[in-house]
Design an enzyme around this catalytic site. Sequence first.
Site, PDB file in Angstrom:
ATOM      1  NE  ARG A  50      -4.062 -50.070 -56.627  1.00 33.99           N
ATOM      2  CZ  ARG A  50      -3.427 -50.643 -57.635  1.00 33.99           C
ATOM      3  NH1 ARG A  50      -3.998 -51.577 -58.347  1.00 33.99           N
ATOM      4  NH2 ARG A  50      -2.192 -50.283 -57.932  1.00 33.99           N
ATOM      5  CE  LYS A 158      11.973 -38.370 -47.402  1.00 32.02           C
ATOM      6  NZ  LYS A 158      11.281 -39.162 -46.383  1.00 32.02           N
ATOM      7  CG  HIS A 188       7.145 -33.236 -43.771  1.00 35.93           C
ATOM      8  ND1 HIS A 188       7.867 -34.353 -44.092  1.00 35.93           N
ATOM      9  CD2 HIS A 188       7.069 -33.235 -42.415  1.00 35.93           C
ATOM     10  CE1 HIS A 188       8.203 -34.997 -42.988  1.00 35.93           C
ATOM     11  NE2 HIS A 188       7.731 -34.340 -41.949  1.00 35.93           N
ATOM     12  CG  HIS A 250      13.174 -34.490 -44.255  1.00 35.82           C
ATOM     13  ND1 HIS A 250      12.311 -34.091 -45.242  1.00 35.82           N
ATOM     14  CD2 HIS A 250      12.627 -35.613 -43.725  1.00 35.82           C
ATOM     15  CE1 HIS A 250      11.290 -34.947 -45.300  1.00 35.82           C
ATOM     16  NE2 HIS A 250      11.467 -35.872 -44.385  1.00 35.82           N
TER      17      HIS A 250
HETATM   18  C1  BG6 Z   1       9.512 -38.758 -43.039  1.00 30.37           C
HETATM   19  C2  BG6 Z   1      10.312 -40.020 -42.905  1.00 30.37           C
HETATM   20  O1  BG6 Z   1       9.866 -38.094 -44.226  1.00 30.37           O
HETATM   21  O2  BG6 Z   1       9.764 -37.917 -41.923  1.00 30.37           O
HETATM   22  C3  BG6 Z   1      10.005 -40.721 -41.585  1.00 30.37           C
HETATM   23  O3  BG6 Z   1      10.015 -40.905 -43.978  1.00 30.37           O
HETATM   24  C4  BG6 Z   1      10.194 -39.762 -40.425  1.00 30.37           C
HETATM   25  O4  BG6 Z   1      10.851 -41.859 -41.409  1.00 30.37           O
HETATM   26  C5  BG6 Z   1       9.407 -38.490 -40.667  1.00 30.37           C
HETATM   27  O5  BG6 Z   1       9.757 -40.403 -39.235  1.00 30.37           O
HETATM   28  C6  BG6 Z   1       9.688 -37.470 -39.588  1.00 30.37           C
HETATM   29  O6  BG6 Z   1       8.844 -36.385 -39.765  1.00 30.37           O
HETATM   30  P1  BG6 Z   1       8.455 -35.463 -38.539  1.00 30.37           P
HETATM   31  O7  BG6 Z   1       7.684 -34.345 -39.144  1.00 30.37           O
HETATM   32  O8  BG6 Z   1       7.645 -36.311 -37.595  1.00 30.37           O
HETATM   33  O9  BG6 Z   1       9.737 -35.023 -37.897  1.00 30.37           O
END
Ligand code: BG6
Length: 470
Positions: A50, A158, A188, A250
């Site tokens: 922005r 998400k 992810h 996830h």
């Molecule tokens: C995210 C969540 O999607 O995943 C977070 O919003 C979480 O709260 C994170 O800490 C964990 O990801 P990773 O890859 O560190 O296990």
Amino acid sequence: MPEAPEIKPSILVIFGITGDLAKRKVLPALYHLCKDRLLPEGTKVIGISRRDVPLEEILDTVNLCVMEKDNICDPEVISRLRSWVSMFKLDPLSDDDYEHLKRHLNDLEQAAKQCMDRLFYLSIPPQVYSPIIQKMGQHGLNASCDHNQAKVRLMIEKPFGHDVTSAEFLVNETEKVFTEEQIFRIDHYLAKETAQNILRFRRHNPVFSSQWNSRHIRRIHVMAKEKIGIENRINFYEQVGAMRDLIQSHLMQLLSLTAMHLPAELNSEDIHAAKHAFMQSLIPPGTEGKSISNQVVRGQYDSYREEVANPHSSTETFVSLLLKSSDPDWEGTTFQLTTGKSLDEKLTQIQVQFGDRDPNILSLRIQPDEGIDINLLIEQPGFTHNLRQVRLNFSYSQDFDTINHDAYERVLVDAIRGERLLFATKMEVLTSWHLLQPIINSWQNQSDDLKFYAAGSRGPSILKLNRQEF
Ligand code: BG6
């Protein structure tokens, strides 16, 4: 040097380049992709913000090399990356700015003498997706300059909605402008190395594939324990909680990969269809005469309310949940999903329990120490017939020395080349919300069941669920 996927030079437009996610994950991932030459020369990255932000302010203040040994950046790579990235100021509500952006993209393509694939990445809070997507549609940013020979894609983060209604709204709004094939919804966890291994591991190891059903598997437990708390994401977390943050996305995705029927071909379309079919087979909690409170434990770490300055907060930072499937192949198997923040360790794994008494537990370790292990009972050496548990272990770090790509590198590469496997489909997202909505509703009406646990501990007791003949 790893084998490079075939990718044409594309334009990546990042909304929210100054945001936390871009700094922590996306820009370091780009540095890495540039370094490993996984994205071709000629790639363009446009950072949208922005305010007028000089590129230096971004590149110099972000730790781009967080994944490198000792955090040391290679100056040659930095200078190459610099030549890819430019900044663009855009007020998300200004029609003129979208027109300027369109002209800017066209100019870049004219200079490159080709229509390029364009990937728009919304690395911004989901509440602002909808107006931006609408404006993109109004200004023709959903189409490429050659009647869609070159591809235009939209990548979003998400949470995809907050409940069934808002998820449906988001899906509908997005669909007015982009087709499902153009939309890439990031989860992810699907891009983590060991998550990607699940399907081929199941297919190519007959010792397990022949046993992958309820006659042999008693329970599948997917858990994601985190040591960290909510890390200043107070507003976000107060509205979201563990169920929406990890279980709905996830963990449901990991469970589906583990329990779906394996299609004949492991291609993206068939895998998505099989995952969705499995999710649909899960029985919504609270139906078939079952009480929701017997199926779920929710907890909150003891310092949470103080941290968020809300003495009455009932936001859960821990959830453990039992599910059953109506698929005859899974009759009698219990599926358990557990996640929590401020626990004693960081551990994401899928435990597949074969047998009841003296079970063999196959653990697919997602992180840390990625690998697979199984415990076996063996007779102890000597004159007695006593049994002992031993563990067979495979660890990626011991058996492979390949470069381990961060999940965000994979997500970027796959979205740029249009590979849909790692992304959640709208049907997966909506089915997952439908399944969990009864629990979310039941929690809205009361909070008596919230169990407090000490930060840094193993979380509230889930014995009630473990014992449950459910
Ligand atoms: C995210 C969540 O999607 O995943 C977070 O919003 C979480 O709260 C994170 O800490 C964990 O990801 P990773 O890859 O560190 O296990």
